[in-house]
Design an enzyme around this catalytic site. Structure first.
Site, short mmCIF file in Angstrom:
data_model
loop_
_atom_site.label_atom_id
_atom_site.label_comp_id
_atom_site.label_asym_id
_atom_site.label_seq_id
_atom_site.Cartn_x
_atom_site.Cartn_y
_atom_site.Cartn_z
N GLN A 1 0.82 -1.21 0.00
CA GLN A 1 0.00 0.00 0.00
C GLN A 1 0.86 1.27 0.00
OE1 GLN A 1 -3.11 0.50 -0.40
NE2 GLN A 1 -4.21 -1.37 0.11
N ASP B 1 -9.46 -7.78 -2.27
CA ASP B 1 -8.83 -6.45 -2.37
C ASP B 1 -8.22 -6.34 -3.76
OD1 ASP B 1 -7.59 -4.04 -2.06
OD2 ASP B 1 -6.28 -4.65 -0.41
N CYS C 1 -10.05 0.10 -4.11
CA CYS C 1 -9.25 1.32 -4.26
C CYS C 1 -9.82 2.23 -5.33
CB CYS C 1 -7.80 0.98 -4.58
SG CYS C 1 -7.57 0.13 -6.17
#
Length: 472
Positions: free
Chosen positions: A291, A391, A419
């Site tokens: 990240q 994710d 995201c």
């Protein structure tokens, strides 16, 4: 306007071109790069913002379109955009007759933004291109910016961008100084000529810095390439670039490579860098995802843990990409973690992280999710609860994964970390929650969105992470 920013920074729309208020920014990028050590690495004598209408201002508008707003205003802009996404999703689901999609239901389940603890200089990975600068210098390192109307593309140095740390700028300045010394030309698209390509800089809060220089060998034989490798190595270890204090220096050759064995050549330093999160130490390889905002990722993992409700009786199915960091951070709170979404160097990084931190209940499976359904059903027979987590990248989940999740009756709880919720992930949300659709092989009971928690990982931009809890 459009901008080429590499894999980490996508194209963005140009916002209003109003006159900016004064704000501070390093001046060093606004002058010519100098090969001397002091000029390359030294601080700027004065600070100023980009001039209205200048190339630096245009770059700031594209890459960090919210830079003129204070942070509270930025969060309000993002929250309003997110409410619009949920309202449109709700309208689609209501039209399809989906449960839990009554008017205002989804927005009522939206929690306030969790702000980033770090506002400026938070990026731990940056990609820099090479091209002619606005001043005509052909070996400028920065971000490529231009307009079709003006028929030109230029590389703008990014020292005025608020989200890029000074250490990354220092490495980019040194790389630019190196290019002015090298007899080889930079690689130029779309012609495909030249050698030196883009620069990637990665860093961690431990003070580690990794530089990855992409290089196209063209017709150079190994014996002809070796002196140039030695040149860049000497520059960053003994020459002006030594001030960057690199932990790792890699060369990435632009040749056909096996996905499991990328063409990263360690020229100097350590093969990996490391990041610390509460209670864990993570290993990061040059090609592995981590990240962008390490301070905010702690908040992200905390939110995932809260929404998932994992406990010592939980089997966590992790379908995420990256280095498995999210599920590893939750492993000690669960009975077992099965991870299926990792590829390449991320697999070995995750295995090292698990072993180093004494995590024994984390396993990686190369099978697709539909192939491990029998193991999931068996876990439920032993009384374990099952939580699935995804994710995905900006492109969202592919349809096969969504179908496998919908059609696996053992999955009753799903945590979705997005995201880019305004992109293709919207289709994923719709397919997870819509009534059964045999035509799309969506046969299982639909999920219902219970909670949505936005986490601001990207201050000054319009992007953020959205954690959604689906149950059925």
């Amino acid at each position: 306007l459009h901008v080429r920013l590499g894999p980490c920074l996508p194209r963005a729309a140009l916002l209003s071109r109003g006159r900016p208020p004064p704000w501070s920014s390093p001046r060093a990028w606004l002058g010519a790069a100098c090969p001397e050590k002091a000029a390359v690495a030294g601080p700027a004598p004065e600070d100023w913002g980009p001039e209205p209408g200048s190339w630096p201002e245009r770059l700031a508008d594209l890459v960090t379109p919210l830079w003129r707003l204070d942070y509270e205003q930025q969060l309000r802009v993002k929250a309003e955009a997110l409410r619009g996404i949920l309202e449109r999703l709700e309208a689609r689901l209501r039209a399809l007759g989906s449960p839990g999609a009554e008017a205002g239901a989804l927005c009522s389940r939206l929690q306030p933004f969790r702000p980033s603890p770090v506002i400026d200089g938070y990026r731990n990975k940056c990609n820099f291109a090479i091209r002619q600068g606005p001043d005509g210098r052909p070996r400028t390192v920065g971000y490529v910016l231009g307009s079709r109307r003006e028929q030109q593309l230029v590389c703008v140095q990014p020292g005025h961008l608020k989200h890029i740390p000074e250490q990354h700028q220092r490495v980019a300045r040194c790389y630019q100084a190196f290019l002015h010394q090298s007899p080889l030309e930079p690689y130029v698209e779309p012609h495909g000529r030249g050698h030196w390509h883009e620069l990637t800089v990665r860093s961690t809060r431990r003070g580690h810095t990794m530089a990855i220089i992409a290089f196209h060998p063209q017709q150079l034989r190994p014996g002809e390439l070796w002196p140039h490798k030695e040149h860049v190595k000497e520059f960053f270890t003994q020459g002006p670039g030594a001030d960057c204090d690199l932990t790792s220096l890699y060369l990435q050759e632009n040749v056909q490579c096996d996905q499991q064995q990328p063409c990263y050549q360690l020229l100097a330093g350590e093969p990996h860098i490391f990041e610390d999160l509460p209670g864990l130490k993570f290993r990061i390889s040059p090609g592995a995802f981590f990240q962008i905002n390490a301070a905010a990722v702690e908040i992200l993992y905390r939110v995932v843990g809260e929404l998932s409700g994992v406990d010592p009786n939980t089997l966590l199915l992790d379908l995420s990409q990256g280095t498995g960091a999210t599920s590893l951070s939750l492993a000690q709170r669960t009975a077992q973690v099965l991870s299926t979404g990792l590829v390449g160097q991320a697999v070995e990084d995750a295995r090292w992280t698990a072993a180093f931190n004494g995590i024994t209940n984390w396993e990686f499976h190369a099978d697709q999710v539909e192939n491990i359904v029998p193991q999931l059903l068996k876990s439920q027979e032993t009384g374990q609860s099952l939580v699935a987590m995804v994710d995905p990248s900006r492109t969202g989940l592919n349809s096969q994964v969504v179908q496998a999740i919908r059609n696996c009756r053992a999955i009753r709880t799903l945590v979705f970390v997005s995201c880019y919720p305004s992109g293709k992930a919207k289709r994923n949300f719709l397919e997870l929650c819509c009534p059964p659709n045999p035509g799309k092989d969506l046969l299982g009971e639909p999920f219902v969105l219970r909670q949505a928690v936005p986490v601001d990982m990207f201050p000054h931009t319009v992007h953020y992470e959205l954690v959604l809890l689906f149950t059925r």
